[in-house]
Design an enzyme around this catalytic site. Structure first.
Site, PDB file in Angstrom:
ATOM      1  N   ASP A  80      81.364   7.097   3.274  1.00 14.44           N
ATOM      2  CA  ASP A  80      82.726   6.797   3.742  1.00 14.44           C
ATOM      3  C   ASP A  80      82.755   5.992   5.040  1.00 14.44           C
ATOM      4  OD1 ASP A  80      81.647   9.198   4.904  1.00 14.44           O
ATOM      5  OD2 ASP A  80      83.628   9.684   5.690  1.00 14.44           O
ATOM      6  N   GLU A 137      82.261  12.230   5.134  1.00 12.73           N
ATOM      7  CA  GLU A 137      81.504  12.771   6.272  1.00 12.73           C
ATOM      8  C   GLU A 137      82.372  12.746   7.527  1.00 12.73           C
ATOM      9  OE1 GLU A 137      79.524  13.724   9.549  1.00 12.73           O
ATOM     10  OE2 GLU A 137      80.147  11.636   9.387  1.00 12.73           O
ATOM     11  N   GLU A 138      83.212  11.703   7.650  1.00 14.91           N
ATOM     12  CA  GLU A 138      84.015  11.511   8.869  1.00 14.91           C
ATOM     13  C   GLU A 138      85.271  12.391   8.812  1.00 14.91           C
ATOM     14  OE1 GLU A 138      82.904   9.844  11.301  1.00 14.91           O
ATOM     15  OE2 GLU A 138      81.624   8.232  10.588  1.00 14.91           O
ATOM     16  N   ARG A 177      64.441  16.258  16.347  1.00 13.53           N
ATOM     17  CA  ARG A 177      63.995  17.414  17.110  1.00 13.53           C
ATOM     18  C   ARG A 177      64.151  18.645  16.235  1.00 13.53           C
ATOM     19  NH1 ARG A 177      65.719  18.009  21.879  1.00 13.53           N
ATOM     20  NH2 ARG A 177      65.538  20.256  21.987  1.00 13.53           N
ATOM     21  N   HIS A 359      81.308   3.938  15.853  1.00 14.97           N
ATOM     22  CA  HIS A 359      82.772   4.086  15.956  1.00 14.97           C
ATOM     23  C   HIS A 359      83.391   3.045  16.899  1.00 14.97           C
ATOM     24  CE1 HIS A 359      82.954   8.470  14.256  1.00 14.97           C
ATOM     25  NE2 HIS A 359      81.921   7.803  13.776  1.00 14.97           N
TER      26      HIS A 359
HETATM   27 ZN   LIG Z   1      80.727   8.600  12.380  1.00 20.07          ZN
HETATM   28 ZN   LIG Z   2      78.052   8.681  10.654  1.00 20.27          ZN
END
Ligand SMILES: [Zn+2]
Ligand SMILES: [Zn+2]
Length: 387
Positions: A80, A137-138, A177, A359
């Site tokens: 997305d 995901e966003e 990590r 972003h």
């Molecule tokens: Zn993002």
């Molecule tokens: Zn992302």
């Protein structure tokens, strides 16, 4: 060993896919065209099984190895874009105002497709690889929706891996990590119902502004006096809405804010304390308090062994000195966290070079990273599923 030759050969083809996806960004779960593009490519590659509509618009392709029966591992990309207008000026910039691939999920999808093509050609592993393409995901938690749809069980996925690009990290480098790598991102709203009245007769009111101010102050003690100073927590009150005139004490005040943590137990503690502090102060002054606490994405916690596998696959293709195993955790969120709650695995960052930040309206995924990303996926699959 440097990047794989075949991955280098695939770069121009995968770059075309990436730029095509970049011109046509789609938001949240409404990634129908992107999902159809992915499905068609997987068909073209001759993968063994394709399931669409998982978590509404997610796609999974299953590729079986030639070296016999074995376990299945999952490799995940997100599809997305973001609700913002692109200013990159690139020839392949978004053709839709108000939508753009500003987080590089176009690159993630293209690299995983490249790896799927490679793995379906060579099949130099035992067991199977599930290539996972998730929506939303966003915001929206598409990864969680795929898990809730039974994806892990359906494909018998035993380990799962995710990758995200990182602007500012040189192309060809990787970093990760063990343990928390991305924060939980929660939101709270505190509604204080008092009793309004004349500002000159405060003794006849229950002033929600005074109570709200005390709550704001008391919430600062979560970071300073409740949580271990060596653990990370952010409690920010970002809204305080109350009142409308100089001479009226209002009936109600509303506070709102965000909580970010890197440990699930700190998250529980912060949520509990916000409720306790607000309700206790409310009752001390006779106001009615309502706290609503919304849990968004959980902490993204990398599992110890699988992080080791991810880092050694990265070191194998990039060289030890190009891989960091102690990347600083970030206070942003990631919905791959849900997949890591369902199965052991690891999230790794891949260098995107000197580009605009994630972003940012000028951001663009760096196509030079493509052969590195494909090589990483392929190497990880072949190492984890070696005969
Ligand atoms: Zn993002
Ligand atoms: Zn992302």
């Amino acid at each position: 060993m440097p990047i794989l030759n075949r991955a280098a050969e695939l770069q121009s083809e995968v770059t075309e896919w990436r730029r095509h996806l970049h011109t046509k960004p789609e938001l949240l779960f409404a990634v129908e065209n992107t999902a159809a593009f992915v499905e068609n490519k997987l068909k073209e590659f001759g993968v063994d099984e394709i399931v669409t509509g998982l978590g509404r618009t997610g796609v999974v392709g299953l590729i079986k190895g030639n070296l016999g029966e074995g376990r299945t591992i999952g490799l995940r990309a997100d599809m997305d874009a973001l609700p913002m207008t692109e200013t990159s000026g690139k020839p392949w910039a978004s053709t839709t105002a108000g939508k753009m691939h500003a987080c590089g999920h176009d690159g993630h999808t293209a690299m995983l497709l490249g790896a799927a093509k490679y793995l379906a050609e060579t099949r130099n592993f035992k067991g199977a690889v599930a290539v996972i393409f998730q929506p939303a995901e966003e915001g929206g938690g598409g990864g969680n929706e795929m898990v809730k749809d039974g994806m892990m069980e359906r494909f018998a996925i035993e380990e799962v891996y995710g990758m995200h690009n990182m602007p500012g990290m040189p192309v060809g480098q990787f970093g990760s990590r063990i343990g928390p790598i991305m924060a939980s991102t929660d939101e709270f709203t505190i509604t204080i119902d008092g009793r309004g009245g004349h500002a000159a007769q405060p003794h006849k009111t229950i002033d929600p502004i005074v109570i709200g101010s005390q709550i704001v102050n008391a919430l600062q003690t979560i970071a300073s006096r409740t949580v271990d100073p060596l653990a990370s927590v952010v409690v920010s009150v970002t809204k305080f809405n109350a009142g409308f005139a100089h001479n009226i004490i209002p009936e109600q005040a509303v506070l709102a804010g965000t909580v970010r943590t890197l440990m699930p137990e700190v998250r529980d503690l912060a949520e509990g304390r916000i409720k306790q502090i607000s309700e206790s102060l409310g009752s001390a002054y006779g106001a009615k308090i309502k706290v609503s606490y919304g849990r968004n994405y959980p902490v993204t916690v990398n599992h110890r062994q699988e992080t080791g596998h991810a880092l050694s696959a990265a070191a194998n293709i990039a060289g030890e000195n190009q891989v960091s195993d102690d990347l600083d955790p970030m206070m942003g969120g990631e919905d791959f966290s849900y997949m890591l709650l369902a199965r052991p695995g690891a999230f790794i960052f891949i260098g995107n070079g000197d580009t605009a930040g994630l972003h940012n309206p000028a951001y663009d995924f760096n196509d030079e990273a493509i052969p590195h990303g494909i090589s990483y996926w392929v190497k990880l699959a072949e190492m984890r599923l070696a005969a």
